[in-house]
Design a protein around this motif. Structure first.
Motif, mmCIF file in Angstrom:
data_model
loop_
_atom_site.group_PDB
_atom_site.id
_atom_site.type_symbol
_atom_site.label_atom_id
_atom_site.label_comp_id
_atom_site.label_asym_id
_atom_site.label_seq_id
_atom_site.Cartn_x
_atom_site.Cartn_y
_atom_site.Cartn_z
ATOM 1 N N SER A 138 24.131 58.724 -0.270
ATOM 2 C CA SER A 138 25.375 58.144 0.242
ATOM 3 C C SER A 138 25.943 58.991 1.381
ATOM 4 N N ALA A 139 25.889 60.312 1.223
ATOM 5 C CA ALA A 139 26.394 61.202 2.273
ATOM 6 C C ALA A 139 25.582 61.056 3.549
ATOM 7 N N ALA A 140 24.266 60.876 3.416
ATOM 8 C CA ALA A 140 23.410 60.710 4.591
ATOM 9 C C ALA A 140 23.770 59.440 5.344
ATOM 10 N N ASP B 50 28.401 56.390 10.055
ATOM 11 C CA ASP B 50 29.849 56.452 10.211
ATOM 12 C C ASP B 50 30.559 55.387 9.386
ATOM 13 N N VAL B 51 30.195 55.304 8.104
ATOM 14 C CA VAL B 51 30.843 54.387 7.173
ATOM 15 C C VAL B 51 31.231 55.178 5.926
ATOM 16 N N ILE C 242 30.652 46.141 16.340
ATOM 17 C CA ILE C 242 30.593 46.409 14.899
ATOM 18 C C ILE C 242 29.341 47.178 14.532
ATOM 19 N N THR C 243 28.263 46.998 15.304
ATOM 20 C CA THR C 243 27.055 47.781 15.049
ATOM 21 C C THR C 243 27.302 49.250 15.319
ATOM 22 N N LYS C 244 28.037 49.532 16.379
ATOM 23 C CA LYS C 244 28.339 50.913 16.737
ATOM 24 C C LYS C 244 29.332 51.532 15.773
ATOM 25 N N GLN C 245 30.283 50.727 15.263
ATOM 26 C CA GLN C 245 31.365 51.265 14.440
ATOM 27 C C GLN C 245 31.655 50.301 13.287
ATOM 28 N N PRO C 246 30.802 50.289 12.248
ATOM 29 C CA PRO C 246 30.947 49.296 11.169
ATOM 30 C C PRO C 246 32.164 49.506 10.277
#
Length: 866
Positions: free
Chosen positions: A545-547, A553-554, A670-674
């Motif tokens: 999950s951390a990876a 970036d979620v 949204i792909t760049k920043q989901p």
């Protein structure tokens, strides 16, 4: 545990007191309950101190035990003794020394003296011969008494059991074995957690042996392995489901662990038994290939030397058979494997090479003793300078392969051989005659887009290639492939992967990694997770999950830190520090975020979907900004799409354009920043085609871009805004109606007006009405605007205050019920900010001072600019 059931059978008293019986049968007038696939009754003597499990099989009553006085048990104890290096090594040394002395004396002294040493060789020699000949791999005896597990029990456990062993002894011995340590490391199941649960229940050794025997029978296993015993100890816990649920596992996971351990044992044995298939004689009988061995990678040779091969999923068996059929037939013997990146095309070729090595005599005659050699385009291009030399090198490679006769050439990333550019070269003119000749067996690896391009640009060449589709693996097969791959990753990084890490890697890679297919993307995530190990060397579900969180970036983990829990519990208060009123809207949006971060919401939809309706300037956009700043990390987490720009029927393609085509489109952003707030502004202005496209995004949290690749919106809060019906909302509020009373009839009015289709409105979690701000609330807006100004002035050590009369003047001047707070913002900018800037430029304000502005000053400024 339920109330015990007392039974009388053959004059004996039986008491059944387990709480996990599923079914019952009648046998000779008695009731038997179905447990672990067998009908069971429990015999308790008068004192209740002894408990035995009796099994009903047909008409036979039998008792499952483990006899530690059996012949096999005695052999196992001898084997356990000789397993110790401190015992075995002196025997080996003594044997070697005695053999050496015997040889020396046989050369120097008469034979009868030498035979004295020979007699001494007998004892260590017999012991070592017995150990390596039988005890190391002590055979099982399935024909012996089926009620005695000592006939088939793992010899390491059997060799350590004493005549008076207890359940505690079995637990200690089992979890000290290889299979037990497997469950400790892979499942984080520790004996100190299992022991009190077993002691608190009425589980006996017979229960465990019976369950272990059944687990082995279900797998058609002759041996009851140490992993099976470890699993039986866990599953014998009466309330094992609750125990396993506490560590996010279930009984099926434990069963799968038995299979995984058995496969690992088989893989290790396979690795240690290197296969010799022809060797040098095989190659010399065909021909010598120095150039191929120099520029290519001999997959067959690598598999033969290392002995390691991955498990081939059943779904791949048919594909391998299809490839073998094409390569073995007469005529065009060329294969084009078509599949997405990560689908396992290269691994499939390794499986083909392994299959040809495993039993070459069963392979088709045209494939017997074939070796698979991989040609990497980048490596070949680096070995040649310029296109002309590359063509000459490839011609020499093909000629050598044809001459050798036992080579299958594999072109990985074959598209690099069909185009001009840096790191690639167009060799279609060289390949065409080779493929037409049919003397060489060739396998190409391509994705579907590359295949389509080659088919269009080189139709004659594509006709010579036999297309084989390689599909993405399902969940079950992907997990099995991952179980193989972690062996390589563990050897590479010195870590240990837990079972839950594999499951989490599948789930999260399915959701977040869109540029690869299974199993490749799951393996890629497992590789990344090694940077987030726990307890020094464990790769856990949290590591995975951390990876994902760091890479994409979620936020995928549930809220765990005290800081985040506090933020979620008090998010309304923090939002209201930035905006005034609209309490219901703030509450509903905050609730959706809390559901998401505690794992309550559906993972197959966006965090929340909302339609904000109301007049302009009442806080619809401000709430979106506040949410992005307060929880998502900053106002830059707000992705804004203005639907005024998408009013034409062809505008859907712009929304679905990927980042390479249009970095400002919906999909690209949204792909760049989901993990964001997605604000769809003035949704009523969008063309119906665009609105229809948004239905799937709102309902399933997924859209497909122009390349037909899925894009996830499941980590975003989606807020659509509209000014539709603003006048009606204002009229209803002025009439004294509450927002709750107004909501349902207002939505019905929207549907009747055909401004929004019912199916669109139904896709939103909540439709929220924003009411106009009152003059009293605008006073609070003035305070917020002033706070924002003072924050901007902090670096200059200056602050501004307004008298109550000045604030009221701003509200009176800037109040417009049709436009909300926006005119007020412009009034503050025109009056207060201009006055402050003039004072600062006139050096009227010293650092550390406070500027107080009254109504008179503001009135003068406003009159000058009116």
């Amino acid at each position: 545990m339920g109330r015990p059931i007392d039974l009388q059978i053959r004059g004996l008293s039986y008491k059944i007191g387990f709480n996990f019986f599923l079914d019952s049968v009648q046998y000779r007038g008695a009731d038997y309950r179905f447990i672990f696939g067998t009908y069971v009754a429990v015999n308790t003597d008068i004192s209740g101190s002894e408990c035995r499990v009796l099994f009903v099989k047909g008409a036979i009553l039998s008792q499952i035990t483990c006899r530690t006085d059996s012949i096999r048990a005695k052999k196992a104890r001898v084997g356990a003794l000789l397993d110790k290096k401190s015992v075995r090594l002196p025997l080996v040394i003594a044997f070697g020394v005695l053999v050496l002395l015997w040889i020396l004396h046989a050369l120097v002294y008469p034979h009868y003296i030498a035979h004295v040493w020979a007699a001494g060789i007998v004892v260590p020699g017999l012991l070592l011969g017995w150990y390596y000949g039988e005890l190391v791999d002590l055979p099982t005896s399935t024909r012996a008494n089926t009620n005695d597990v000592s006939n088939r029990l793992d010899r390491h456990i059997l060799g350590q059991l004493k005549n008076d062993h207890s359940l505690d002894d079995l637990l200690r011995i089992t979890f000290g074995s290889t299979g037990g340590r497997f469950f400790i490391n892979r499942y984080l199941l520790f004996p100190e957690h299992i022991k009190p649960l077993l002691e608190a229940s009425s589980v006996s050794l017979e229960n465990v042996w019976a369950l272990a025997a059944q687990l082995a029978d279900e797998r058609n296993a002759e041996e009851i392995s140490d992993a099976i015993v470890a699993a039986a100890l866990v599953l014998a816990i009466p309330d094992h489901n609750a125990f396993l649920a506490h560590i996010e596992l279930d009984a099926d996971d434990i069963q799968d662990g038995i299979n995984w351990h058995a496969h690992l044992r088989g893989a290790i044995e396979h690795h240690l038994s290197k296969r010799e298939v022809g060797g040098i004689g095989r190659d010399l009988s065909f021909g010598w290939a120095p150039l191929l061995n120099k520029v290519g990678h001999n997959i067959s040779d690598t598999l033969q030397r290392t002995g390691f091969s991955r498990r081939t999923p059943k779904a791949r068996d048919m594909t391998i058979s299809q490839i073998m059929h094409v390569l073995a037939r007469a005529g065009s013997r060329n294969v084009a494997m078509i599949g997405d990146v990560g689908v396992g095309k290269t691994t499939l070729v390794h499986a083909l090479a392994d299959k040809l090595l495993e039993n070459p005599k069963t392979a088709p005659e045209a494939l017997r003793y074939r070796q698979v050699i991989e040609l990497d385009a980048s490596h070949i291009i680096s070995n040649a300078q310029g296109r002309g030399q590359t063509e000459r090198l490839m011609t020499a490679i093909f000629n050598e392969a044809i001459k050798v006769k036992n080579v299958i050439l594999f072109f990985d990333n074959a598209e690099l051989f069909f185009k001009e550019g840096t790191g690639s070269v167009d060799l279609s003119s060289v390949l065409l005659p080779v493929l037409q000749g049919g003397s060489l067996q060739v396998v190409f690896s391509l994705n579907d887009q590359q295949w389509q391009r080659i088919s269009q640009e080189y139709p004659e060449l594509s006709q010579l290639l036999n297309k084989v589709i390689v599909k993405s693996l399902n969940k079950e097969d992907t997990l099995r492939v991952m179980q193989d791959e972690v062996l390589l990753l563990e050897a590479k990084y010195g870590v240990t992967y837990t079972y839950r890490a594999l499951r989490e890697a599948y789930k999260l890679s399915q959701r977040y990694i869109r540029d690869q297919a299974f199993p490749g993307k799951a393996i890629k995530l497992l590789d990344s997770a090694t940077g987030f190990t726990e307890q020094k060397h464990f790769v856990t579900a949290r590591s995975v999950s951390a990876a994902i969180e760091k890479t994409y970036d979620v936020k995928v983990q549930t809220a765990s830190s005290a800081e985040e829990k506090d933020k979620l519990l008090n998010i309304e208060q923090k939002i209201h520090e930035r905006m005034v009123n609209q309490s219901r809207a703030v509450k509903l949006v905050s609730d959706s975020l809390r559901r998401a971060r505690t794992g309550v919401r559906s993972q197959e939809k966006p965090i929340g979907t909302f339609l904000f309706l109301g007049p302009t300037g009442v806080g619809k956009t401000e709430l979106s900004k506040s949410l992005a700043a307060v929880y998502f990390g900053g106002e830059d987490r707000l992705l804004r799409i203005d639907m005024n720009e998408f009013s034409q029927p062809t505008d859907t393609s712009r929304l679905l354009a990927n980042a390479a085509s249009d970095p400002h489109g919906l999909v690209a952003q949204i792909t760049k920043q989901p993990f964001s707030v997605l604000l769809i502004d003035e949704i009523e202005k969008a063309h119906p085609n665009v609105l229809n496209m948004l239905l799937q995004m709102l309902d399933e949290g997924v859209l497909r871009d122009n390349d037909n690749k899925p894009v996830s919106f499941k980590d975003a809060i989606i807020i659509a805004t509209s000014n539709a019906g603003a006048d009606k909302i204002r009229d209803h509020i002025d009439a004294g109606k509450s927002l709750t009373e107004l909501e349902e009839p207002f939505v019905n009015e929207l549907i009747d007006s055909k401004l929004f289709k019912p199916e669109l409105l139904n896709r939103f979690d909540e439709i929220i009405l924003f009411r106009p701000l009152t003059p009293e609330e605008l006073l609070q807006v003035v305070d917020l605007l002033l706070d924002g100004l003072n924050k901007r002035l902090e670096s200059q050590k200056v602050s501004v205050t307004l008298t109550a009369e000045a604030k009221q003047l701003l509200v009176n001047t800037g109040y417009d019920p049709r436009l909300g707070a926006r005119p007020l913002r412009r009034t503050v900018q025109r009056a207060v900010e201009n006055l402050v800037s003039q004072r600062m430029l006139g050096s009227e304000v010293a650092p550390g001072s406070v500027m107080e502005i009254d109504a008179t000053e503001l009135s003068g400024v406003l009159e000058d600019r009116s």
